[in-house]
Every structure is written in C-alpha cells, then in structure tokens.
Design a protein around this motif. Structure first.
Motif, PDB file in Angstrom:
ATOM      1  N   ALA A  31     -68.657 -57.946 -13.164  1.00 19.19           N
ATOM      2  CA  ALA A  31     -68.869 -56.479 -12.435  1.00 19.19           C
ATOM      3  C   ALA A  31     -68.970 -56.858 -10.628  1.00 19.19           C
ATOM      4  N   THR A  32     -70.135 -58.100 -10.825  1.00 17.68           N
ATOM      5  CA  THR A  32     -70.252 -58.836  -9.668  1.00 17.68           C
ATOM      6  C   THR A  32     -69.541 -59.171  -8.940  1.00 17.68           C
ATOM      7  N   ILE A  33     -68.847 -59.490  -8.871  1.00 10.80           N
ATOM      8  CA  ILE A  33     -67.243 -60.112  -8.045  1.00 10.80           C
ATOM      9  C   ILE A  33     -66.850 -58.590  -8.129  1.00 10.80           C
ATOM     10  N   GLU A  34     -66.309 -58.541  -7.939  1.00  8.92           N
ATOM     11  CA  GLU A  34     -65.791 -57.096  -7.441  1.00  8.92           C
ATOM     12  C   GLU A  34     -66.787 -55.588  -7.102  1.00  8.92           C
ATOM     13  N   GLN A  35     -68.729 -56.238  -7.408  1.00  6.58           N
ATOM     14  CA  GLN A  35     -68.313 -55.655  -6.327  1.00  6.58           C
ATOM     15  C   GLN A  35     -69.158 -55.944  -5.122  1.00  6.58           C
ATOM     16  N   LEU A  39     -67.851 -54.647  -0.924  1.00  5.07           N
ATOM     17  CA  LEU A  39     -68.907 -55.001   0.267  1.00  5.07           C
ATOM     18  C   LEU A  39     -67.663 -55.798   1.229  1.00  5.07           C
ATOM     19  N   LYS A  40     -67.573 -56.911   0.880  1.00  2.26           N
ATOM     20  CA  LYS A  40     -66.770 -57.114   2.002  1.00  2.26           C
ATOM     21  C   LYS A  40     -65.177 -56.409   2.663  1.00  2.26           C
ATOM     22  N   THR A  41     -64.909 -55.818   1.462  1.00  2.00           N
ATOM     23  CA  THR A  41     -63.855 -54.798   1.979  1.00  2.00           C
ATOM     24  C   THR A  41     -64.481 -53.619   2.389  1.00  2.00           C
ATOM     25  N   LYS A  42     -65.687 -53.163   2.610  1.00  2.00           N
ATOM     26  CA  LYS A  42     -66.237 -52.442   3.381  1.00  2.00           C
ATOM     27  C   LYS A  42     -66.769 -53.109   4.810  1.00  2.00           C
ATOM     28  N   ARG A  43     -67.286 -54.039   4.903  1.00  2.00           N
ATOM     29  CA  ARG A  43     -67.774 -55.246   6.133  1.00  2.00           C
ATOM     30  C   ARG A  43     -66.241 -54.858   6.837  1.00  2.00           C
ATOM     31  N   VAL A  44     -65.743 -55.178   6.611  1.00  2.00           N
ATOM     32  CA  VAL A  44     -64.224 -56.288   6.950  1.00  2.00           C
ATOM     33  C   VAL A  44     -63.670 -54.369   7.586  1.00  2.00           C
ATOM     34  N   ALA A  45     -63.866 -53.542   7.073  1.00  7.91           N
ATOM     35  CA  ALA A  45     -63.571 -52.122   7.359  1.00  7.91           C
ATOM     36  C   ALA A  45     -64.473 -51.303   8.431  1.00  7.91           C
ATOM     37  N   SER A  46     -65.599 -51.908   8.783  1.00  9.93           N
ATOM     38  CA  SER A  46     -66.832 -51.371   9.304  1.00  9.93           C
ATOM     39  C   SER A  46     -66.535 -52.030  10.699  1.00  9.93           C
TER      40      SER A  46
END
Length: 255
Positions: A31-35, A39-46
């Motif tokens: 679950a920690t790895i998926e989280q 977050l990384k995908t969200k930062r890249v998209a942002s």
C-alpha cells in the motif's frame, strides 16, 4: 513474600499467528508503494499542466537569436573588412589563450561550428591558439562569447599542472607522468611536461602536435564572480573580448 509479585504462569489468551503478521506487513508495504507511485504520477501530471501554456515568442526565440547572431557576424566582417585585409599576415605571432565564458546554448550554426573546430564545445573551455590571420578572423566572429589575451609563462604552467589532460585514443586522460608525454610526442623531441610548456610558450614548430595532444582546459566561473558586465566588451569597460596581458589575472581566478 506476597503472591502479588509472583510471575503469572499463564499462556496468552489470544493466539498469535506469525503468518498473519507477515501478511499484514506485506500488505502495508504494498500500500505504501502504491501510494508513492500515485503521488509521483500526480506531481508529473501537475508539472505538465503547469508548463502546458507557452507564449508564442518562445517558439521563435531560438530563430531570432540565430538571426541576430548571423547579422552581427555580417556587420563585423563588413566593418572590420577582415576578408579583404592585405596586411592581415603582419599580425603579432604571440600566443593567445582563449576562454569561452558565455553561450551555454548557441543557435547560430556558424558560431557553433567554429567552437567545435577550436575544441571549445562547452562553456568555460580554454585553449591555446596561434595569433595568426585565421585566428583573428574566427575570434572576431565569436568575440561576444569569448575572452582572450596573451598568457604568461606562469599561467601556462598552472593550467597544465592543475587542469592539464591528454587526448589518448580519443579519451580524456590525466597527465600523471612524463612517460605518457614521451610515448606520444617523443618522436618530436618532447619528452616531459616542461617541454610542452616551452613549446606552447614559444609557439614552436610542434605547437600543432602539442595542441592536438592536449584536451581543452575546463575552467570554472571566476572566484568572487564577474566584476563588470559580461555583455559589454573589455575595451568599453566590460568583460568579453581582447584583454591583452590582463587575462592572466582572470585565468588565475578561474583555475
């Protein structure tokens, strides 16, 4: 002794399963790895959304810079009449030390080719050149990006001992002994580093061979920074261009 201090001799009331604990830890780690991935995908998209909008000027800025550089080269040649100069061969045969101080990205192909020909592809590269007609023409073309002048014997020695590298089999190799020098330049009578220094300072008959043997010197920005405007020529109170003997003080701050 009272019985209340006695150690109870009882088994745990709840059965502890090692496999259950291990399964729970595995699920928590997953679950920690998926989280973290989310977050990384969200930062890249942002970040992509942030840089999505670009001004129209940004698409043509590189072409405008290249055009301005080409026009400056044409004006320089017309103003100084470098190509048609009859007394160009009477230039001083002193040694020149040229350092590229600007132009991290150059969009003019002519200027970029000249820097590659002089073995100065990167900023803060420095090389020794003969002060002849061809060199003077090239320096006038790339003058806003370089600083040049007449190096002293001590400056040459400091550059070779502190920033000197040889080009062996197209690889940058540190000069750690005179054996390396003798292996590649021994047939020309150059067997040690002092012979290289003498050949460069006197601009001897084997100057070209020594220059091909040495890599361009990689310097740094001067200590305490630039004292004047980098975009103004040295003769007008700036930094770039011909500095004469004053280049020695600058190079010492860049070593």
């Amino acid at each position: 002794m009272s019985d209340k201090y006695a150690v109870p001799n009882k088994l745990p009331g709840k059965t502890v399963s090692v496999l259950a604990h291990r399964k729970r830890r595995i699920l928590q780690d997953k679950a920690t790895i998926e989280q973290k991935k989310a977050l990384k995908t969200k930062r890249v998209a942002s970040a992509k959304r942030h840089h999505k909008f670009r001004r129209p000027e940004s698409f043509v800025m590189n072409y405008l810079k290249a055009e301005r550089t080409a026009n400056r080269i044409k004006r320089t040649i017309q103003r100084t009449n470098l190509v048609a100069t009859k007394d160009a061969d009477k230039t001083n045969k002193k040694l020149l030390l040229v350092m590229r101080h600007a132009g991290k990205k150059i969009f003019d192909q002519t200027t970029d080719k000249i820097f590659n020909t002089l073995h100065m592809p990167n900023r803060h590269n420095a090389v020794f050149l003969k002060n002849d007609k061809e060199t003077q023409i090239l320096l006038k073309v790339i003058e806003p990006f370089v600083i040049y002048g007449y190096p002293s014997l001590s400056t040459i020695r400091e550059l070779l001992f502190k920033r000197g590298f040889a080009r062996v089999n197209s690889k940058k190799t540190p000069i750690q002994s005179n054996t390396l020098v003798e292996e590649h330049l021994g047939d020309k009578g150059i067997i040690c580093l002092e012979d290289i220094i003498h050949e460069i300072y006197t601009v001897g008959p084997n100057f070209d061979a020594v220059k091909e043997f040495l890599c361009s010197f990689m310097l740094t920005s001067p200590r305490e920074g630039w004292k004047k405007k980098v975009s103004v020529p040295y003769k007008r109170g700036g930094e770039y261009g011909d500095r004469g003997d004053a280049i020695n003080e600058l190079i010492m701050r860049c070593i």
